[in-house]
Design an enzyme around this catalytic site. Structure first.
Site, PDB file in Angstrom:
ATOM      1  CD  GLU A 189      15.536  -2.351  15.862  1.00 52.15           C
ATOM      2  OE1 GLU A 189      14.672  -1.468  15.696  1.00 52.15           O
ATOM      3  OE2 GLU A 189      15.855  -2.771  16.996  1.00 52.15           O
ATOM      4  CG  HIS A 228      10.965   2.153  17.173  1.00 49.37           C
ATOM      5  ND1 HIS A 228      11.114   1.879  15.834  1.00 49.37           N
ATOM      6  CD2 HIS A 228      11.931   1.430  17.796  1.00 49.37           C
ATOM      7  CE1 HIS A 228      12.122   1.044  15.658  1.00 49.37           C
ATOM      8  NE2 HIS A 228      12.635   0.761  16.841  1.00 49.37           N
ATOM      9  CD  GLU A 229      12.700   1.928  21.500  1.00 47.32           C
ATOM     10  OE1 GLU A 229      12.874   0.701  21.561  1.00 47.32           O
ATOM     11  OE2 GLU A 229      13.379   2.659  20.746  1.00 47.32           O
ATOM     12  N   GLY A 254      18.865   6.200  21.200  1.00 50.06           N
ATOM     13  CA  GLY A 254      17.596   6.838  21.522  1.00 50.06           C
ATOM     14  C   GLY A 254      16.864   6.185  22.685  1.00 50.06           C
ATOM     15  CB  ALA A 255      14.392   4.586  23.495  1.00 50.66           C
ATOM     16  CD  GLU A 308      14.154  -3.278  21.334  1.00 46.28           C
ATOM     17  OE1 GLU A 308      14.644  -2.132  21.388  1.00 46.28           O
ATOM     18  OE2 GLU A 308      14.528  -4.140  20.522  1.00 46.28           O
ATOM     19  CG  HIS A 310      11.182  -2.960  19.250  1.00 47.80           C
ATOM     20  ND1 HIS A 310      11.449  -3.704  18.126  1.00 47.80           N
ATOM     21  CD2 HIS A 310      12.037  -1.907  19.209  1.00 47.80           C
ATOM     22  CE1 HIS A 310      12.418  -3.112  17.433  1.00 47.80           C
ATOM     23  NE2 HIS A 310      12.781  -2.019  18.055  1.00 47.80           N
ATOM     24  CD  GLU A 348      18.887  -4.519  20.335  1.00 46.70           C
ATOM     25  OE1 GLU A 348      17.979  -3.899  20.905  1.00 46.70           O
ATOM     26  OE2 GLU A 348      18.849  -4.838  19.147  1.00 46.70           O
TER      27      GLU A 348
HETATM   28  N1  B3K Z   1      16.927  -1.843  19.836  1.00 44.49           N
HETATM   29  C1  B3K Z   1      17.495  -0.617  20.317  1.00 44.49           C
HETATM   30  C2  B3K Z   1      18.835  -0.313  19.770  1.00 44.49           C
HETATM   31  C3  B3K Z   1      19.956  -1.018  20.431  1.00 44.49           C
HETATM   32  C4  B3K Z   1      21.277  -0.495  19.942  1.00 44.49           C
HETATM   33  C5  B3K Z   1      22.419  -1.276  20.427  1.00 44.49           C
HETATM   34  N2  B3K Z   1      23.680  -0.679  20.050  1.00 44.49           N
HETATM   35  C6  B3K Z   1      16.595   0.541  20.059  1.00 44.49           C
HETATM   36  C7  B3K Z   1      15.565   0.366  19.010  1.00 44.49           C
HETATM   37  O1  B3K Z   1      15.845   0.131  17.857  1.00 44.49           O
HETATM   38  O2  B3K Z   1      14.423   0.427  19.339  1.00 44.49           O
HETATM   39 ZN    ZN Z   2      14.028  -0.607  17.254  1.00 40.76          ZN
END
Ligand code: B3K
Ligand code: ZN
Length: 854
Positions: A317, A294-295, A258-259, A261, A298, A126
């Protein structure tokens, strides 16, 4: 003035130009032959014409790879290849595309696509990283079923979905759920698992694993529990069940955020999953729990229902941040979570919304989508969800969510789809609400009141200032939660929701015997700046009596802020009303210790700078720093005895537990320690440092010692104790910068960049050092300009290696227009220098360009 890089063609993409994909993907088969510098990726993809598309032109995205071979329906073809993809003549009906490409994970320092971290293969796709793995229609509205084979003999080889065959040096994976390419993931290397299992609401067994580097096994238990709690919570609160036999989390050291999904294979920055009492603070534990949730959340809000295009990013998000906040509120203290979130929103999102980088929650154009993973999209996006829930009520909210999951499962959706669900459930027209998604800027909500013949009237006015590209904005619907208190402190009107939808609007409350004291915007019911002429007495009254915990806290914060502004603007002495009120609150044992710790926290330097700027003044970072120091000293004097008592009273003697209760006690004890340190020169802090049984106590004590100028010995001891633990050493880097005096911060940071443990290739270490400088306003904005220059030097050095992290940190300069002309020209010189680099990434060019254009 010429900016070569800015003149380079950086093409903006517009939401209004969206067209459906010409070709849909039926299925994808990928084979990876892993090698650090020569990984081969073989793809076999079935394409079918999209009946909704106007054209059958065939184009695939692809970057940083060598095409070895391509074939259509088994016959070799020679596509036209450019630096960003390829085009090819294709049949007029379904066909099979096959390609072989070569990529080099070990030289991929951008940490996007397939790269290596500590000898381990991992991916980040992503938003548009899959196009660095193979040629593909890399857009979220193309969803497909993936089957993956990994060859390369690594001890552990993982991809999305459920495991298939595995054998001598290979492993196969099949993900039955159609997904966009940005959710693809692969991990391979020497990893060990911390296993677990979960029985879903329908009785299915799901195997869980947290995969880590050998040696980190002892830091997984908390994350595993957080994962199970998240899975259960999503079942009970939203009826969402997990949908694979396996859920894997992998910790990697080098990660841009951070992480992530990825379906069934979440990849985490090790700082956001690994935890132990000795090495992690209470705040780390809370953050890890929230990010794991959070992850995981998702999986439904993001993966099963994804975004049609990247302009819709807030669809997944904003909603997922909202859901993780609900989860934390349920697991811990709801009021404390709300206060923490509003502090963060104001610090990051309000700041963004009031500067050159302001953009709508759903932007209408971008150059580099990675630059839009912002506080606005995430945190303001979540606030919009919260307002929507408030406006429609809890019942309609849960009906709408059920309908959303049912109607859109398996689809790539838009904000229009999301709002339509609510319109269908409630029959309500949400056109005005939609402006929250389309218009940037933080609305100013001003209020006056009057009382006559038993009728109390609140008169509101709303106005949203101009933002880049948006001069004037029509009024929005603003949910304003209000309660009224009587003069004796009793609540005379319980919380009511006022729905403001005009530029000016009045609301009446009847049957009151005397002029009440209003508690407005309870729970921070809308992300606005509330402006109200009031006074110390009223703020102290609300701090003492408000039944709404958020507004109670807010009253204390407002009191501190008003006092600080008077000190800075008029040279006033520290506010006696604040000192008295805060001492009372701190000692009020009927209040949650965590709440009291938050009440003791003071407005940030950045918050005060913005307040001064809004009032028409030019903020002086040093004067803000000095005022805060003076107030902290005065407060230490005023509550020395109270602080000593609190520090003793809230020592936790039970075995360490990172939950709300113990962490609240430690937060209050550590807030008290900081106060004591201003009087005892560091004696209590040294004692706490020497006996600390966990990182929360140890780090707080180290901060106090640095603050008192007595940190040298402890800094050395801390390093010697923790030098083999990267995550703890990150803390060591950042704390030294954060606790430097304003004229020393840049020097400290510069010196640390020369430390053998500093590396710009690791985003955590880079942020710990340079990010800490950017996050220390008085040091960063020191009149010498040394902070600006140091940061620019390192951004210039990092950009060729890692554009994403570089671009993100450019936002350190976003507030430059607030400051005096000397500072502005120092900053502008650095921004021009960055922009003038012969080669500059699209990411950084866009950020610097937007900041300079203000
Ligand atoms: N969806 C990812 C973030 C991706 C960032 C790309 N530059 C993490 C999150 O929001 O859970
Ligand atoms: Zn997210």
């Amino acid at each position: 003035m010429s900016h070569p890089a800015l003149h380079a063609p950086i093409q903006a993409i517009h939401l209004s130009d969206y067209t459906p994909p010409n070709w849909l993907v039926r299925d994808v088969h990928l084979t990876f032959r892993l090698d650090p510098t020569r990984t081969r990726v073989l793809s076999r993809i079935t394409f079918a014409p999209n009946p909704d598309a106007a054209s059958r032109d065939f184009a695939l995205d692809g970057e940083n790879m060598t095409l070895i071979q391509a074939a259509i329906d088994g016959v070799d073809v020679t596509p036209v290849v450019t630096g960003t993809g390829l085009t090819c003549d294709v049949p007029d009906a379904e066909f099979v595309w096959e390609a072989e490409v070569e990529i080099s994970p070990s030289t991929n320092t951008a940490l996007e696509g397939l790269y290596m971290s500590s000898g381990m293969y991992c991916t980040q796709c992503e938003a548009e990283g899959f196009r660095k793995i193979t040629y593909y229609p890399d857009r979220p509205d193309v969803m497909a079923v993936f089957t993956v084979r990994i060859e390369g003999g690594e001890p552990v080889m993982l991809s999305n979905g459920n495991p298939g065959k595995a054998g001598d040096g290979f492993a196969e994976w099949h993900d039955p759920w159609p997904k966009p390419a940005y959710l693809f993931a692969l991990v391979a290397g020497r990893l060990v698992a911390h296993p677990g299992s979960f029985t879903t609401m329908s009785g299915r067994e799901v195997a869980l694993n947290i995969w880590v580097r050998p040696g980190d096994e002892g830091k997984c238990a908390f994350g595993m529990q957080a994962l199970k709690d998240s899975m259960r919570w999503d079942e009970t609160e939203y009826g969402r069940e997990y949908d694979l036999d396996l859920f894997n989390i992998v910790a990697v050291d080098d990660f841009n955020m951070g992480a992530m999904e990825n379906k069934g294979l979440n990849i985490f920055n090790s700082s956001c999953v690994l935890a132990s009492p000795e090495t992690s603070t209470d705040a780390n534990f809370e953050r890890i729990e929230a990010i794991i949730a959070h992850e995981y959340f998702h999986n439904w809000t993001g993966n099963r229902i994804t975004c049609r295009d990247w302009f819709q990013l807030c669809l997944k998000e904003g909603l997922t941040v909202f859901r993780d906040a609900q989860f934390t509120a349920d697991m811990r203290s709801a009021p404390v979570k709300r206060i923490e979130d509003v502090i963060a929103l104001r610090a990051r999102q309000f700041r963004e919304d009031n500067g050159p980088l302001a953009h709508p929650v759903r932007p209408s154009s971008f150059v580099e989508i990675n630059n839009f993973y912002t506080a606005t999209v995430y945190e303001k996006g979540a606030e919009l969800i919260g307002m929507l829930k408030t406006l429609v009520g809890d019942d309609a909210w849960s009906k709408a969510l059920t309908l959303y999951f049912q109607r859109h499962d398996g689809q790539a959706c838009t904000i229009e789809d999301w709002l339509q669900v609510f319109e269908d459930v409630t029959g309500r027209d949400l056109a005005q609400f939609k402006r929250w998604y389309e218009d940037a800027g933080t609305p100013r909500l001003s209020v006056t009141d009057e009382f006559k013949d038993g009728v109390y009237t609140l008169n509101f006015k709303q106005q949203t200032p101009p933002t880049p590209g948006q001069e004037s904005k029509p009024p929005r619907v603003i949910p304003i939660a209000v309660g009224l208190l009587g003069q004796n402190g009793d609540e005379v009107v319980e919380t009511q929701l006022l729905e403001m939808n005009k530029a000016e609007q009045s609301f009446e409350f009847t049957g009151l015997s005397s002029h009440p004291i209003p508690s407005i915007l309870r729970g921070f019911s809308a992300p606005v700046i509330l402006e109200r002429e009031t006074n110390d007495a009223e703020r102290a009254f609300l701090l003492a009596h408000d039944t709404d915990p958020f507004n109670k806290w807010e009253a204390g914060r407002a009191l501190a802020r008003a006092g600080l502004l008077a000190m800075i603007q008029d040279g006033a002495a520290p506010d006696a009303a604040y000192l008295a009120a805060i001492t009372t609150v701190a000692q009020d044992d009927s209040l949650d210790p965590a709440f009291r710790a938050l009440a003791l926290s003071l407005p940030s330097q950045d918050d005060l700078a913005q307040a001064l700027f809004d009032a028409g003044d030019t903020p002086d970072p040093q004067a803000i720093w000095d005022a805060l120091e003076t107030l902290k000293d005065a407060r230490a004097k005023a509550m020395e005895g109270a602080a000593k008592t609190l520090h003793k009273q809230y020592q936790v003697t039970a075995a360490y537990d990172p939950g709300a209760e113990q962490s609240g006690a430690r937060a209050l004890a550590n807030a008290a320690l900081a106060i004591i340190t201003r009087r005892d020169g560091g004696a209590a802090a040294q004692a706490q440092y020497d006996t600390a049984g966990n990182m929360t106590q140890q780090l707080a004590a180290l901060g106090c010692l640095l603050q008192a100028g007595k940190g040298d010995t402890a800094v050395r001891a801390f390093y010697n104790q923790w030098q083999t633990d990267r995550l703890v050493i990150d803390k060591w880097f950042s704390l030294q910068v954060a606790f430097s005096a304003p004229d020393q911060a840049a020097k400290t940071a510069a010196k640390l960049t020369q430390h053998p443990d500093f590396t710009m290739k690791n985003p955590n270490r880079f942020r710990a050092t340079l990010g800490a400088l950017a996050g220390s306003p008085a040091g960063f904005h020191h009149a010498s300009g040394a902070g600006y220059k140091l940061l620019a030097d390192w951004l210039i050095a990092l950009d060729p290696l890692n554009p994403q992290t570089t671009a993100r940190m450019c936002s350190a300069f976003e507030t430059w227009r607030r400051y005096d002309s000397a500072r502005q020209s120092l900053i502008k010189a650095q921004l021009d220098r960055i922009a003038g680099q012969a080669t500059l990434s699209r990411d950084t060019a866009e950020m610097v360009g937007r900041i300079l254009q203000s």
